[in-house]
Design a protein around this motif. Sequence first.
Motif, short mmCIF file in Angstrom:
data_model
loop_
_atom_site.label_atom_id
_atom_site.label_comp_id
_atom_site.label_asym_id
_atom_site.label_seq_id
_atom_site.Cartn_x
_atom_site.Cartn_y
_atom_site.Cartn_z
N VAL A 1 0.93 -1.10 0.13
CA VAL A 1 -0.35 -0.39 0.10
C VAL A 1 1.32 1.32 0.10
O VAL A 1 1.72 1.61 1.17
N GLY A 2 0.98 2.43 -1.41
CA GLY A 2 1.68 3.10 -0.96
C GLY A 2 1.51 4.16 -0.64
O GLY A 2 -0.07 4.60 -0.52
N ASP A 3 2.47 5.17 0.06
CA ASP A 3 2.13 6.23 0.35
C ASP A 3 1.12 6.43 1.23
O ASP A 3 -0.31 7.08 1.24
N ALA A 4 1.37 6.18 2.63
CA ALA A 4 0.62 5.60 3.36
C ALA A 4 -0.01 6.57 4.33
O ALA A 4 0.63 8.00 4.51
N LYS A 5 -0.96 6.57 4.38
CA LYS A 5 -2.32 8.41 5.68
C LYS A 5 -2.55 7.55 6.75
O LYS A 5 -2.88 6.04 6.31
N THR A 6 -3.24 8.56 7.19
CA THR A 6 -3.24 7.93 8.45
C THR A 6 -5.27 7.49 8.22
O THR A 6 -4.79 6.30 9.78
N GLU A 7 -5.37 7.50 7.63
CA GLU A 7 -6.66 6.55 7.87
C GLU A 7 -6.45 5.45 7.03
O GLU A 7 -7.48 3.87 6.82
N ASP A 8 -5.69 4.84 6.26
CA ASP A 8 -4.60 3.46 6.49
C ASP A 8 -4.23 2.69 7.35
O ASP A 8 -4.42 1.75 7.16
N SER A 9 -4.72 3.17 8.58
CA SER A 9 -4.21 2.18 9.58
C SER A 9 -5.74 2.01 10.43
O SER A 9 -6.69 2.19 9.65
N GLY A 10 -5.80 0.55 11.12
CA GLY A 10 -6.42 -0.36 10.77
C GLY A 10 -5.65 -1.73 11.78
O GLY A 10 -4.71 -2.20 11.34
N ILE A 11 -7.22 -2.45 10.83
CA ILE A 11 -6.90 -4.77 11.03
C ILE A 11 -6.58 -4.37 9.41
O ILE A 11 -7.68 -4.20 9.03
#
Length: 296
Positions: free
Chosen positions: A225-235
Amino acid sequence: MPRRRRHFVAFCLQLLILLLQHAGGSFSKSDTDAVATSVAAVDQPRFSHEQQNVNISVQRGSSVHLHCKVTGLRDQSVAWYRRKGSEIHLITWGFQTYHNDDRFSLTFDHPQDWRLRIKYVQDRDEGTYECQVSTYPPLTRTIHLHVVVPAIQILDDRGVVLTEKFYKSGSTIELQCVVANVPTASSLQLAWYHGDNRLNYDARRGGVSVKTELRGTLAKSWLRVGDAKTEDSGIYYCNVTELSATSVTIHVVPEKYPAAIQGARSPTIDQGGPWPCLLICLVHALLSLFRLSSHR
């Protein structure tokens, strides 16, 4: 022996019996009885399998067919039983199913395979199954069913097993799912999920890539998953053919929290906040108390 040839041999032997009987006293009764026994043996039911006692491994949650190929079946019946120690439980007789679990059924494959089908195999299905033909004595084929539970792990790009990981905002999330202890990896389907959303090339987010490799008894799948953002947090879940899954918790944090990226669980101190002033005041207070006590 093919059915037509077997029937031809039986016909010839029956014709020989008639000739012997017609000849009368030239032959003894034991001679004609021996020929009659040969006729019966030629047209008796038999299994067309090379082995009558086999072991089969099946993955938990999948479906399996237990095969029972019978040739020469005339007015005899074929039944499936499950053996538990000294107990024998009837599953099917002919085309009828007598098991109270509808996952079990008979699926006849023309012309001679009386297959027992078990859907959504569970751990409790492991054991010994017998296919019997109602001859005297009965013909029996035994199958020992072993249920295999896949071992699933999620690793990072360094091969470290994960349950939780921190990533810096703007970096690339790289995860690897490894599935071992399966009979045949080629029958598996691996899928990645972020929460309830499946991740693949056409994901709405973009910048997602999935690569899967199935070889022998091992399956691997890589998620990027490129260019990670805070909304990519989770399970994040690695799901195996909807049978079982494992997960990892991902935290995407801003660059101003370096300690969190290194896996620190305690709150980090922001250099621009009030913490330095508080620490200085605390040190001065302790020094003052020390001086007062020394003067006394």
